[in-house]
Motif scaffolding. Structure first.
Motif, PDB file in Angstrom:
ATOM      1  N   UNK A 275       5.728   0.736  39.031  1.00 51.61           N
ATOM      2  CA  UNK A 275       4.788   1.316  38.065  1.00 51.61           C
ATOM      3  C   UNK A 275       4.542   0.362  36.905  1.00 51.61           C
ATOM      4  N   UNK A 276       5.617  -0.202  36.344  1.00 49.40           N
ATOM      5  CA  UNK A 276       5.481  -1.103  35.190  1.00 49.40           C
ATOM      6  C   UNK A 276       4.671  -2.342  35.551  1.00 49.40           C
ATOM      7  N   UNK A 277       4.983  -2.939  36.692  1.00 54.87           N
ATOM      8  CA  UNK A 277       4.249  -4.139  37.115  1.00 54.87           C
ATOM      9  C   UNK A 277       2.798  -3.813  37.430  1.00 54.87           C
ATOM     10  N   UNK A 278       2.564  -2.690  38.120  1.00 51.95           N
ATOM     11  CA  UNK A 278       1.213  -2.303  38.500  1.00 51.95           C
ATOM     12  C   UNK A 278       0.326  -2.019  37.302  1.00 51.95           C
ATOM     13  N   UNK A 279       0.838  -1.274  36.342  1.00 48.91           N
ATOM     14  CA  UNK A 279       0.052  -0.937  35.151  1.00 48.91           C
ATOM     15  C   UNK A 279      -0.288  -2.196  34.364  1.00 48.91           C
ATOM     16  N   UNK A 280       0.707  -3.084  34.209  1.00 45.87           N
ATOM     17  CA  UNK A 280       0.471  -4.330  33.469  1.00 45.87           C
ATOM     18  C   UNK A 280      -0.557  -5.204  34.174  1.00 45.87           C
ATOM     19  N   UNK A 281      -0.427  -5.338  35.493  1.00 48.71           N
ATOM     20  CA  UNK A 281      -1.350  -6.185  36.255  1.00 48.71           C
ATOM     21  C   UNK A 281      -2.773  -5.650  36.185  1.00 48.71           C
ATOM     22  N   UNK A 282      -2.947  -4.350  36.360  1.00 50.11           N
ATOM     23  CA  UNK A 282      -4.286  -3.766  36.334  1.00 50.11           C
ATOM     24  C   UNK A 282      -4.901  -3.887  34.939  1.00 50.11           C
ATOM     25  N   UNK A 283      -4.104  -3.604  33.906  1.00 47.04           N
ATOM     26  CA  UNK A 283      -4.619  -3.701  32.541  1.00 47.04           C
ATOM     27  C   UNK A 283      -5.027  -5.131  32.201  1.00 47.04           C
ATOM     28  N   UNK A 284      -4.167  -6.093  32.541  1.00 46.79           N
ATOM     29  CA  UNK A 284      -4.486  -7.503  32.273  1.00 46.79           C
ATOM     30  C   UNK A 284      -5.672  -7.965  33.108  1.00 46.79           C
ATOM     31  N   UNK A 285      -5.744  -7.514  34.364  1.00 43.86           N
ATOM     32  CA  UNK A 285      -6.847  -7.912  35.223  1.00 43.86           C
ATOM     33  C   UNK A 285      -8.188  -7.437  34.692  1.00 43.86           C
ATOM     34  N   UNK A 286      -8.242  -6.201  34.257  1.00 44.88           N
ATOM     35  CA  UNK A 286      -9.498  -5.656  33.721  1.00 44.88           C
ATOM     36  C   UNK A 286      -9.870  -6.332  32.404  1.00 44.88           C
ATOM     37  N   UNK A 287      -8.866  -6.504  31.510  1.00 45.93           N
ATOM     38  CA  UNK A 287      -9.128  -7.092  30.196  1.00 45.93           C
ATOM     39  C   UNK A 287      -9.584  -8.544  30.309  1.00 45.93           C
TER      40      UNK A 287
ATOM     41  N   UNK B  10     -15.473 -13.135  32.204  1.00 44.88           N
ATOM     42  CA  UNK B  10     -16.649 -12.808  33.013  1.00 44.88           C
ATOM     43  C   UNK B  10     -16.386 -13.065  34.504  1.00 44.88           C
ATOM     44  N   UNK B  11     -15.234 -12.596  34.975  1.00 45.22           N
ATOM     45  CA  UNK B  11     -14.838 -12.780  36.359  1.00 45.22           C
ATOM     46  C   UNK B  11     -15.185 -11.541  37.178  1.00 45.22           C
ATOM     47  N   UNK B  12     -15.462 -11.762  38.455  1.00 45.92           N
ATOM     48  CA  UNK B  12     -15.713 -10.656  39.374  1.00 45.92           C
ATOM     49  C   UNK B  12     -14.424  -9.871  39.557  1.00 45.92           C
ATOM     50  N   UNK B  13     -14.435  -8.590  39.225  1.00 45.04           N
ATOM     51  CA  UNK B  13     -13.213  -7.783  39.252  1.00 45.04           C
ATOM     52  C   UNK B  13     -12.648  -7.670  40.658  1.00 45.04           C
TER      53      UNK B  13
END
Length: 287
Positions: free
Chosen positions: A63-75, A81-84
Motif C-alpha cells: 500500500x505504501x509503495x503503491x500510493x507513493x508511486x501513483x502520487x509521484x507518477x501523476x504529479x 508533460x509526460x503521457x500518463x
C-alpha cells in the motif's frame, strides 16, 4: 612437559592459521547457504515481527509503495508533460526496484549490529545473516510486485519475449545484494558512521537516478541527447534500473547497461571477498 621434536631434534613449526584466507571466506559463504532453513526462517520471522498485531500485515508495504508511486507518477507526469500511460508504469517500476536496492543497502548496513545477541550466542557462519537480509528484501520486493500487476492490467504496456530479460536482471540484483550486505554490513559494524552516511547518500542518489524523471525529459531543444542526459549515464543506479525496468516496459535494453552492471558486480564481489578474508572473524568482537 617436553616439547615434541622431529628426528633431527628440531621442534616442528607451529601450525599456520587459515582464519584470514580466501578459502575460509568461500567456506563461510558455502556453509551459510547450506543452512538455508535457518536464514529462510529468520528472514520470514523478521517480516512477521515487523507487522505484528497489524491487521493488513505486510500488505502495508504494498500500500505504501503503491500510493507513493501513483502520487509521484501523476504529479511529475503533469510537471514534465509526460503521457500518463507510459509514465505511471515507469515510475511504479522505478519505485519497486529502487525499494529493493534501498532496503538491501540500509538494512544490510545494520544486519550485524542489530543481531548482536544472536551472533554472540549462536556459533554460525557470518554469511547466514547476509542471506537473511537478502531473503527479507526479496520478500518485501515480492509484495511490491503486486503493484505492477495492477498497473499492467490497467495500462497494458506492449510486452514481448524480451520481458524474460528480467530474470537474469534479478539474478544480478541478488548477487549485488549479497556483496553489498557483506561489505557495508561488516564495515558498518566496525565504523558505525558508515550507516548514517549511507542513509544520507541513498536519499541523494534517489533524486539523481531516473525514477521520478526520465532521460527523455532531458533532451535538448533540437530533440538530441543533452549533456544532462549524458551525465545520467555516469550514475550506476541508472543502469541497474534499466536492465530490469526496460523489459517490463516493452523497451529494448542497450548492451552497455548490462556491461556496466556486470562490471560493477564483479568489482563488488572482489571487495566482498577481501572484506570476508580480512574482517569476517572480527564481527563477533565488533558488534
Amino acid at each position: 612437559m617436553s616439547a615434541v621434536v622431529n628426528d633431527g631434534g628440531i621442534p616442528p613449526a607451529p601450525p599456520t592459521s587459515d582464519s584470514k584466507t580466501f578459502a575460509r571466506g568461500f567456506k563461510d559463504l558455502a556453509d551459510g547457504f547450506r543452512n538455508r532453513e535457518l536464514w529462510l526462517h529468520l528472514g520470514w520471522t523478521d517480516i512477521k515481527q515487523r507487522y505484528k498485531r497489524s491487521v493488513l500485515g505486510p500488505l502495508w508495504i504494498t500500500i505504501a509503495t503503491g500510493v507513493t508511486a501513483v502520487a509521484m507518477g501523476i504529479l511529475y507526469g503533469a510537471l514534465f508533460h509526460m503521457d500518463i500511460e507510459y509514465f505511471l508504469p515507469y515510475v511504479t517500476l522505478g519505485f519497486i526496484f529502487w525499494g529493493f536496492i534501498e532496503t538491501t543497502i540500509l538494512d544490510g548496513s545494520v544486519v550485524f549490529s542489530t543481531n548482536e545477541g544472536l551472533i554472540k550466542q549462536l556459533p554460525a557462519p557470518v554469511s547466514i545473516h547476509v542471506y537473511r537480509n537478502v531473503w527479507r528484501s526479496l520478500i518485501i520486493f515480492a509484495h511490491n510486485v503486486v503493484i505492477y500487476v495492477i498497473i499492467f492490467a490497467v495500462f497494458r504496456p506492449p510486452l514481448d519475449w524480451s520481458v524474460l530479460l528480467v530474470i537474469p536482471a534479478m539474478g544480478l540484483y541478488i548477487l549485488n545484494a549479497v556483496w553489498v550486505t557483506i561489505v557495508f554490513g561488516i564495515m558498518s559494524t566496525r565504523f558505525r558512521d558508515i550507516g548514517q552516511l549511507l542513509s544520507t547518500m541513498i536519499r541523494l542518489v534517489f533524486f539523481m537516478t531516473p525514477i521520478i524523471w526520465t532521460t527523455k525529459s532531458l533532451t535538448d531543444i533540437s530533440g538530441g541527447v543533452s549533456d544532462r542526459a549524458k551525465l545520467a549515464q555516469l550514475n550506476p543506479m541508472y543502469h541497474y534500473l534499466e536492465i530490469a525496468r526496460a523489459p517490463l516496459m516493452g523497451e529494448p535494453v542497450a548492451l552497455h547497461h548490462w556491461i556496466i552492471v556486470i562490471g560493477c558486480t564483479a568489482l563488488g564481489w572482489l571487495a566482498a571477498m577481501f572484506v570476508m578474508r580480512n574482517f569476517r572473524s572480527r564481527v563477533p568482537y565488533w558488534v
